[in-house]
Design an enzyme around this catalytic site. Structure first.
Site, short mmCIF file in Angstrom:
data_model
loop_
_atom_site.label_atom_id
_atom_site.label_comp_id
_atom_site.label_asym_id
_atom_site.label_seq_id
_atom_site.Cartn_x
_atom_site.Cartn_y
_atom_site.Cartn_z
N GLU A 78 50.65 31.44 35.10
CA GLU A 78 51.92 31.77 35.74
C GLU A 78 52.15 33.28 35.85
O GLU A 78 52.60 33.79 36.88
CB GLU A 78 53.09 31.13 34.98
N ASP A 105 50.64 27.52 31.77
CA ASP A 105 51.97 28.10 31.63
C ASP A 105 52.09 28.55 30.18
O ASP A 105 52.15 27.71 29.27
CB ASP A 105 53.06 27.09 31.97
N ILE A 107 54.46 30.02 28.40
CA ILE A 107 55.69 29.51 27.78
C ILE A 107 56.45 28.78 28.88
O ILE A 107 57.03 29.40 29.77
CB ILE A 107 56.61 30.62 27.20
N ASP A 108 56.45 27.47 28.83
CA ASP A 108 57.26 26.69 29.76
C ASP A 108 58.61 26.47 29.10
O ASP A 108 58.71 25.70 28.14
CB ASP A 108 56.58 25.36 30.08
N THR A 110 60.95 29.57 29.17
CA THR A 110 61.20 30.95 28.71
C THR A 110 62.67 31.19 28.41
O THR A 110 63.01 31.85 27.41
CB THR A 110 60.70 31.96 29.75
N ASP A 232 53.54 24.20 35.88
CA ASP A 232 54.59 23.45 35.20
C ASP A 232 54.18 22.01 34.95
O ASP A 232 54.68 21.36 34.03
CB ASP A 232 55.87 23.42 36.06
#
Length: 286
Positions: A78, A105, A107-108, A110, A232
């Site tokens: 990402e 990702d 940190i999905d 954030t 995602d």
């Protein structure tokens, strides 16, 4: 599954899944250690689309670990893509002919991380010729690691997981989310207004990857969201499929990496779920 299929999951003695699991766990523990101590906060497209140095550090850690094991594989993260739907589509198109593509990702969720709300995850998927074959979603707050391999099932803490058994939308707990791209918000809210009276309840906790993992684990009966990206969903989509569920776009087309408007369920409520959104004209936006 034939021998040729099984060989997809290893190069030499290195298991793709083992590398994904170990990498997600290391990144997740590092992220957790940074809770409350991030120093830089930047906006991407809006005040709803945020990034910290922890996102970037997590992606660098993940990339380095994966590339150490598989230096000839491709990597789509990402934080390496410019914000916006067009840039996301272009980045995916650039990898259209890639044999092995890691989709990450770092940190999905954030926004949750920034606020100390313990619902965020690391999402790592490996696609082979455009199709996810390994998916890992790790929740460091609960130390829950969801793992799926194509054709081999989905697992949590070594135990096989399955989607829920509800057969009616009225008995279902449904998840959704509000994407960073605020142009998608009106249709998301229209869908929410249509779905909420028809279901047992709705949850929106802020990490699409974890929501999909929860569908796979039977904690949610279904999930939909408008305006997501490949990173995602790639890992979570495989989890849902391998747990016996169904995942399509909101129009009913089978899931692919290019899907942006997603509908996932236990399979049993899928048609009723989609029809409710369709009747509200809430399947997508232009």
């Amino acid at each position: 599954m034939n021998t040729q299929d099984r060989e997809v999951y290893t190069v030499g003695s290195k298991s793709f899944t083992a590398v994904a699991v170990n990498t997600a766990a290391k990144a997740g523990e590092w992220i957790k250690s940074k809770l409350g101590s991030h120093t830089k906060l930047a906006m991407k497209t809006s005040s709803h689309d945020l990034v910290t140095e922890v996102d970037k550090g997590s992606e660098a850690l993940i990339r380095n670990l994966i590339m150490t094991h598989f230096p000839h594989h491709s990597f789509l993260g990402e934080e390496g893509v410019e914000p916006g739907a067009e840039a996301s589509a272009e980045a995916l198109e650039a990898h259209r002919d890639t044999e092995y593509l890691w989709i990450v990702d770092p940190i999905d969720g954030t926004t949750n991380f920034i606020h100390g709300f313990p619902f965020f995850s690391v999402s790592i998927a490996l696609a082979y010729k455009g199709e996810p074959i390994v998916g890992v979603v790790y929740d460091p707050s609960r130390d829950e690691l969801f793992v799926a391999e194509k054709g081999k099932g989905a697992y949590l803490r070594g135990q096989r997981i399955e989607v829920s058994g509800e057969t009616r939308l009225s008995d279902s707990l449904i998840g959704t989310g509000f994407p960073a791209d605020r142009s998608a918000l009106p249709v998301n809210l229209t869908g929410l207004q249509a779905i909420t009276p028809q279901v047992r309840n709705v949850r929106t906790a802020g990490s699409a990857a974890l929501h999909l993992a929860y569908v796979a684990a039977g904690r949610l009966s279904g999930f939909w969201e408008i305006g997501l990206n490949a990173w995602d969903m790639a890992a979570g989509a495989l989890l849902v499929q391998e747990a016996g569920g169904k995942i399509t776009d909101t129009y009913g087309t089978p899931y692919s990496l290019s899907v942006r408007n997603v509908l996932a369920s236990n399979g049993k409520i899928h048609d009723e779920f989609r029809e409710t959104l369709k009747q509200a004209d809430a399947l997508g936006y232009s």
